[in-house]
Scaffold this active site. Structure first.
Site, PDB file in Angstrom:
ATOM      1  N   ASP A 277     110.533  64.808  87.213  1.00 37.86           N
ATOM      2  CA  ASP A 277     111.921  64.445  87.499  1.00 37.86           C
ATOM      3  C   ASP A 277     112.537  65.583  88.298  1.00 37.86           C
ATOM      4  O   ASP A 277     111.816  66.484  88.745  1.00 37.86           O
ATOM      5  CB  ASP A 277     112.694  64.093  86.218  1.00 37.86           C
ATOM      6  CG  ASP A 277     112.875  65.279  85.292  1.00 37.86           C
ATOM      7  OD1 ASP A 277     112.564  66.422  85.715  1.00 37.86           O
ATOM      8  OD2 ASP A 277     113.326  65.079  84.158  1.00 37.86           O
TER       9      ASP A 277
ATOM     10  N   ARG B  37     105.923  74.147  94.911  1.00 37.10           N
ATOM     11  CA  ARG B  37     107.301  73.869  95.383  1.00 37.10           C
ATOM     12  C   ARG B  37     107.906  72.770  94.526  1.00 37.10           C
ATOM     13  O   ARG B  37     107.191  71.910  94.008  1.00 37.10           O
ATOM     14  CB  ARG B  37     107.300  73.468  96.853  1.00 37.10           C
ATOM     15  CG  ARG B  37     106.740  74.607  97.698  1.00 37.10           C
ATOM     16  CD  ARG B  37     106.887  74.376  99.164  1.00 37.10           C
ATOM     17  NE  ARG B  37     106.090  75.380  99.849  1.00 37.10           N
ATOM     18  CZ  ARG B  37     106.533  76.213 100.790  1.00 37.10           C
ATOM     19  NH1 ARG B  37     107.767  76.131 101.218  1.00 37.10           N
ATOM     20  NH2 ARG B  37     105.732  77.105 101.331  1.00 37.10           N
ATOM     21  N   ILE B  38     109.250  72.835  94.415  1.00 35.00           N
ATOM     22  CA  ILE B  38     109.942  71.861  93.565  1.00 35.00           C
ATOM     23  C   ILE B  38     110.167  70.568  94.336  1.00 35.00           C
ATOM     24  O   ILE B  38     110.779  70.571  95.407  1.00 35.00           O
ATOM     25  CB  ILE B  38     111.302  72.421  93.098  1.00 35.00           C
ATOM     26  CG1 ILE B  38     111.098  73.789  92.482  1.00 35.00           C
ATOM     27  CG2 ILE B  38     111.983  71.418  92.162  1.00 35.00           C
ATOM     28  CD1 ILE B  38     111.371  73.925  91.045  1.00 35.00           C
TER      29      ILE B  38
ATOM     30  N   GLU C 116      92.985  71.320  80.612  1.00 34.94           N
ATOM     31  CA  GLU C 116      93.665  70.600  81.705  1.00 34.94           C
ATOM     32  C   GLU C 116      92.705  69.651  82.415  1.00 34.94           C
ATOM     33  O   GLU C 116      93.074  68.531  82.771  1.00 34.94           O
ATOM     34  CB  GLU C 116      94.212  71.589  82.739  1.00 34.94           C
ATOM     35  CG  GLU C 116      95.396  72.386  82.271  1.00 34.94           C
ATOM     36  CD  GLU C 116      95.958  73.293  83.369  1.00 34.94           C
ATOM     37  OE1 GLU C 116      97.105  73.713  83.218  1.00 34.94           O
ATOM     38  OE2 GLU C 116      95.256  73.574  84.354  1.00 34.94           O
TER      39      GLU C 116
ATOM     40  N   ASN D 258     102.732  65.628  86.990  1.00 35.36           N
ATOM     41  CA  ASN D 258     102.469  67.066  87.135  1.00 35.36           C
ATOM     42  C   ASN D 258     101.714  67.545  85.904  1.00 35.36           C
ATOM     43  O   ASN D 258     101.853  66.983  84.826  1.00 35.36           O
ATOM     44  CB  ASN D 258     103.794  67.834  87.252  1.00 35.36           C
ATOM     45  CG  ASN D 258     103.585  69.324  87.443  1.00 35.36           C
ATOM     46  OD1 ASN D 258     102.717  69.741  88.214  1.00 35.36           O
ATOM     47  ND2 ASN D 258     104.347  70.142  86.735  1.00 35.36           N
TER      48      ASN D 258
ATOM     49  N   HIS E 237     101.121  70.994  83.526  1.00 38.33           N
ATOM     50  CA  HIS E 237     101.752  72.290  83.262  1.00 38.33           C
ATOM     51  C   HIS E 237     101.006  72.966  82.103  1.00 38.33           C
ATOM     52  O   HIS E 237     100.706  72.319  81.097  1.00 38.33           O
ATOM     53  CB  HIS E 237     103.230  72.091  82.912  1.00 38.33           C
ATOM     54  CG  HIS E 237     103.938  73.390  82.715  1.00 38.33           C
ATOM     55  ND1 HIS E 237     104.352  74.173  83.775  1.00 38.33           N
ATOM     56  CD2 HIS E 237     104.253  74.074  81.588  1.00 38.33           C
ATOM     57  CE1 HIS E 237     104.910  75.274  83.299  1.00 38.33           C
ATOM     58  NE2 HIS E 237     104.857  75.239  81.980  1.00 38.33           N
TER      59      HIS E 237
HETATM   60  C1  GRF Z   1      97.136  74.890  86.557  1.00 33.01           C
HETATM   61  O1  GRF Z   1      96.974  75.835  85.539  1.00 33.01           O
HETATM   62  C2  GRF Z   1      98.357  74.045  86.341  1.00 33.01           C
HETATM   63  O2  GRF Z   1      98.680  73.865  85.018  1.00 33.01           O
HETATM   64  C3  GRF Z   1      99.432  74.836  87.020  1.00 33.01           C
HETATM   65  O3  GRF Z   1      98.798  75.416  88.144  1.00 33.01           O
HETATM   66  C4  GRF Z   1      97.411  75.566  87.892  1.00 33.01           C
HETATM   67  C5  GRF Z   1      96.664  74.919  89.016  1.00 33.01           C
HETATM   68  O4  GRF Z   1      95.306  75.222  89.011  1.00 33.01           O
HETATM   69  N1  GRF Z   1     100.546  73.974  87.343  1.00 33.01           N
HETATM   70  P1  GRF Z   1      94.307  74.508  90.004  1.00 33.01           P
HETATM   71  O5  GRF Z   1      94.793  74.748  91.433  1.00 33.01           O
HETATM   72  O6  GRF Z   1      94.253  73.055  89.660  1.00 33.01           O
HETATM   73  O7  GRF Z   1      92.990  75.194  89.787  1.00 33.01           O
END
Ligand code: GRF
Length: 197
Positions: A149, A99-100, A182, A115, A117
């Site tokens: 933001d 959600r935003i 990530e 966040n 991404h």
């Molecule tokens: C990740 O790939 C993140 O970049 C995106 O949503 C996914 C979340 O994965 N925003 P998880 O729930 O942390 O496994």
């Protein structure tokens, strides 16, 4: 952080599997991130992130979005902000939160909402960024941790990790490699932000 000081308190918001939350937790446990996750919140009652948190002994609660499938109503944002504040949260990590986030929650944690991404922002904001990259024939992809933001995936970048898109990559194989990055990048970005607080 020196001995005797309290640990940096993190709150995590997610809607899905919570593998990034787990990576943050693992970094805390292996001593590479000096922090603690004190609260995990999800808009999805079935999200595995809640189960992961509970297994780790972390308070985990469902966000009441008043029955809206995708909206994040103002009253829900205020309730979330108050829960995070009551838990003493200093940095809020969005990790797969669908959600935003806008005012008023943004205003309750200025410069303290992050966040992750799955693209090299500003390229490929929005949903399924890894698929957007493959469909577009991109040569490079990666992931970004940024400040939140009021836009969608638009806030200032904290850290990025770059990955080549390999010949034969599908959306799924690229996504898997991005996710591995990530899991390294998010704890590193939290360290950067924490050092500046
Ligand atoms: C990740 O790939 C993140 O970049 C995106 O949503 C996914 C979340 O994965 N925003 P998880 O729930 O942390 O496994």
């Amino acid at each position: 952080m020196s001995a005797g000081q309290e640990k940096l308190k993190l709150g995590v918001l997610g809607s899905g599997s919570g593998s990034n939350m787990q990576a943050i937790l693992d970094a805390i446990e292996d001593g590479t991130l000096d922090a603690e996750i004190v609260l995990v919140l999800s808009d999805n009652p079935d999200a595995y992130i809640l189960e992961r948190a509970r297994k780790a002994g972390i308070a985990a609660e469902v966000i009441d979005c008043a029955g809206y499938a995708t909206r994040f109503p103002e009253a829900s944002q205020i309730a979330v902000g108050e829960k995070l504040r009551d838990a003493g949260v200093e940095i809020v990590c969005l990790a797969g939160f669908m959600r935003i986030v806008k005012a008023p929650l943004l205003e309750m944690f200025p410069g303290r909402l992050l966040n992750i991404h799955p693209s090299l922002l500003p390229a490929y904001p929005g949903l399924m960024a890894w698929k957007q990259a493959v469909d577009d024939g991109a040569e490079e992809s990666g992931c970004t941790v940024h400040y939140v933001d009021a836009g969608m995936d638009t806030g200032p970048v904290i850290l990025q990790a770059r990955l080549p898109v390999l010949a034969g990559d599908t959306a799924e194989t690229l996504h898997a490699r991005i996710q591995a990055e990530e899991h390294r990048l998010y704890p590193a970005a939290i360290r950067v932000v924490a050092a500046g607080l």
